[in-house]
Scaffold this active site. Structure first.
Site, PDB file in Angstrom:
ATOM      1  N   VAL A   1     -14.050 -17.330   9.055  1.00  0.00           N
ATOM      2  CA  VAL A   1     -15.179 -18.157   8.617  1.00  0.00           C
ATOM      3  C   VAL A   1     -15.736 -17.642   7.290  1.00  0.00           C
ATOM      4  O   VAL A   1     -16.102 -18.441   6.414  1.00  0.00           O
ATOM      5  CB  VAL A   1     -16.262 -18.231   9.712  1.00  0.00           C
TER       6      VAL A   1
ATOM      7  N   ALA B   1     -13.462 -18.960   4.648  1.00  0.00           N
ATOM      8  CA  ALA B   1     -13.696 -20.397   4.447  1.00  0.00           C
ATOM      9  C   ALA B   1     -14.987 -20.643   3.685  1.00  0.00           C
ATOM     10  O   ALA B   1     -15.036 -21.465   2.759  1.00  0.00           O
ATOM     11  CB  ALA B   1     -13.722 -21.112   5.799  1.00  0.00           C
ATOM     12  N   GLU B   2     -16.047 -19.942   4.060  1.00  0.00           N
ATOM     13  CA  GLU B   2     -17.336 -20.148   3.388  1.00  0.00           C
ATOM     14  C   GLU B   2     -17.275 -19.708   1.931  1.00  0.00           C
ATOM     15  O   GLU B   2     -17.869 -20.333   1.055  1.00  0.00           O
ATOM     16  CB  GLU B   2     -18.462 -19.420   4.108  1.00  0.00           C
ATOM     17  N   THR B   3     -16.528 -18.651   1.677  1.00  0.00           N
ATOM     18  CA  THR B   3     -16.373 -18.187   0.300  1.00  0.00           C
ATOM     19  C   THR B   3     -15.758 -19.275  -0.565  1.00  0.00           C
ATOM     20  O   THR B   3     -16.273 -19.594  -1.643  1.00  0.00           O
ATOM     21  CB  THR B   3     -15.503 -16.916   0.264  1.00  0.00           C
TER      22      THR B   3
END
Length: 140
Positions: free
Chosen positions: A58, A61-63
Site C-alpha cells: 500500500v 501504491a500510495e507513493t
C-alpha cells in the site's frame, strides 16, 4: 495544470522520495501524470511470516498515486490522499516487486490511479486504487 513539469521536479522526486520510501528501498523508474513505474525489494519489507507486508504494498501504491497526482497538479495544486484500497492476490517471499500506476481520472480537483504490483515472474500480487484531492498550493 501541466502534465509535464520540468525535469528538475522529477529529478527532485527521484532524489528525495521521503524517509519511509528510502527505508523501504523504493526506486522510481518512470513518472508522468498518466503512467508511473517503481520497484521495491521484498527483503526488509516483510511481516513476521516472511511474506511481503500488505502495508508495504500500500505504501508503494500510495507513493506512485501521490507522485502522479503531484505531476498532474503541477505547478498550482498539490495532492492530498483521500482514499486508498488494496486487494492482495498472492504472497511475495523474495526478490523485487514492480508497481505500475495508470491514471483512471485526471481532473481539476481529483486524480485517481490503479496501481498493480507484480513479482519477478510477472504474477499479480496486489491491485490498489488511490484517489488524491488536488488542493491549491497556497492552502497547504
Amino acid at each position: 495544470m501541466s502534465d509535464q513539469p520540468s525535469e528538475n521536479v522529477l529529478d527532485r522526486m527521484r532524489a528525495s522520495m521521503g524517509a519511509l520510501n528510502e527505508k523501504m528501498g523504493v526506486e522510481l523508474l518512470e513518472a508522468s501524470a498518466e503512467h508511473l513505474v517503481a520497484t521495491m525489494p521484498v527483503a526488509g519489507n516483510t511481516q513476521p511470516y516472511g511474506l511481503l507486508h500488505g502495508g508495504a504494498s500500500v505504501v508503494l501504491a500510495e507513493t506512485l498515486g501521490s507522485i502522479g497526482s503531484a505531476i498532474h497538479g503541477f505547478p498550482d495544486r498539490v495532492p492530498v490522499g483521500v482514499d486508498i484500497n488494496a486487494t492482495h492476490h498472492r504472497a511475495a517471499r523474495e526478490g523485487i516487486v514492480t508497481a505500475t500506476a495508470t491514471s483512471i481520472h485526471l481532473g481539476r480537483t481529483t486524480a485517481s490511479y490503479e496501481v498493480v504490483l507484480h513479482d519477478e515472474q510477472g504474477k499479480r500480487i496486489c491491485t490498489s486504487r488511490i484517489t488524491c484531492m488536488l488542493v491549491p498550493k497556497d492552502r497547504v
